[in-house]
Enzyme design. Sequence first.
Site, short mmCIF file in Angstrom:
data_model
loop_
_atom_site.label_atom_id
_atom_site.label_comp_id
_atom_site.label_asym_id
_atom_site.label_seq_id
_atom_site.Cartn_x
_atom_site.Cartn_y
_atom_site.Cartn_z
N CYS A 188 -53.29 6.58 10.89
CA CYS A 188 -54.13 5.94 11.90
C CYS A 188 -55.05 4.94 11.21
O CYS A 188 -55.83 5.32 10.35
CB CYS A 188 -54.96 7.00 12.64
SG CYS A 188 -53.98 8.31 13.40
N ARG A 246 -47.00 10.11 18.81
CA ARG A 246 -47.46 9.66 17.50
C ARG A 246 -47.76 8.18 17.63
O ARG A 246 -47.41 7.38 16.79
CB ARG A 246 -46.41 9.95 16.43
CG ARG A 246 -46.33 11.45 16.13
CD ARG A 246 -45.22 11.84 15.22
NE ARG A 246 -45.31 11.26 13.92
CZ ARG A 246 -44.29 11.21 13.07
NH1 ARG A 246 -43.12 11.69 13.41
NH2 ARG A 246 -44.44 10.66 11.90
N HIS A 281 -56.32 16.32 7.86
CA HIS A 281 -54.98 15.79 7.60
C HIS A 281 -53.81 16.61 8.13
O HIS A 281 -52.67 16.19 7.95
CB HIS A 281 -54.79 15.60 6.10
CG HIS A 281 -55.77 14.66 5.49
ND1 HIS A 281 -55.79 13.31 5.78
CD2 HIS A 281 -56.80 14.88 4.64
CE1 HIS A 281 -56.78 12.74 5.11
NE2 HIS A 281 -57.41 13.67 4.43
N ILE A 315 -45.82 12.59 0.01
CA ILE A 315 -47.28 12.62 0.02
C ILE A 315 -47.78 12.93 -1.38
O ILE A 315 -47.10 13.56 -2.18
CB ILE A 315 -47.84 13.65 1.03
CG1 ILE A 315 -47.38 15.08 0.69
CG2 ILE A 315 -47.45 13.27 2.45
CD1 ILE A 315 -48.06 16.17 1.51
N LYS A 336 -63.75 6.32 10.99
CA LYS A 336 -63.08 6.33 9.68
C LYS A 336 -62.02 5.23 9.69
O LYS A 336 -61.28 5.07 10.66
CB LYS A 336 -62.45 7.70 9.44
CG LYS A 336 -61.89 7.85 8.04
CD LYS A 336 -61.42 9.27 7.77
CE LYS A 336 -60.88 9.37 6.35
NZ LYS A 336 -60.35 10.70 6.08
N HIS A 344 -57.30 17.45 -1.13
CA HIS A 344 -57.56 16.01 -0.94
C HIS A 344 -56.23 15.29 -0.74
O HIS A 344 -55.29 15.49 -1.51
CB HIS A 344 -58.28 15.43 -2.16
CG HIS A 344 -58.48 13.95 -2.10
ND1 HIS A 344 -59.42 13.36 -1.29
CD2 HIS A 344 -57.84 12.94 -2.73
CE1 HIS A 344 -59.35 12.04 -1.43
NE2 HIS A 344 -58.40 11.77 -2.30
#
Length: 146
Positions: free
Chosen positions: A105, A45, A37, A127, A64, A138
């Site tokens: 993504c 981007r 991450h 976030i 993923k 995580h």
Amino acid sequence: MMMGLGPLLLVFMLGPCLTPPTLAQDDYRYRHFLTQHYDANPRGRDNKYCDTMMSIRKLTSPCKDTNTFIHGTKNNIKAVCEDKNGVPYGANFRRSKSPFQVTTCKLRGGSNRPPCEYKATAGSRDIAIACEHGLPVHFDESFYRP
């Protein structure tokens, strides 16, 4: 003289073996978080960025579905784990007090088999992360401020 060094030598040799496993595990989980991450200085981007980063970070076997890269300093991200830049969120998470630049993504197409192609969404968002012993371990979600 050698008799006096024996116990001391034993302590130095056993020291690394006695390191609490949780600290080693936290360090591994933090490094894994960074691999999945963290990208301080993204080049572009866009969709190509996502395709490249997901491949470089080995998140494409299988593909993923969704992954978010946080663009900030490690110290700013770690600060979310403290009161300096984070507040409790939900049961076990911390939410940032200030927004981060992120790129999310998302897998395009229906198959999770390579070659993987991603659609990029760039923005500035708060976030939510899980922390252990002051380290992010995580990524939960990102969201726009209301």
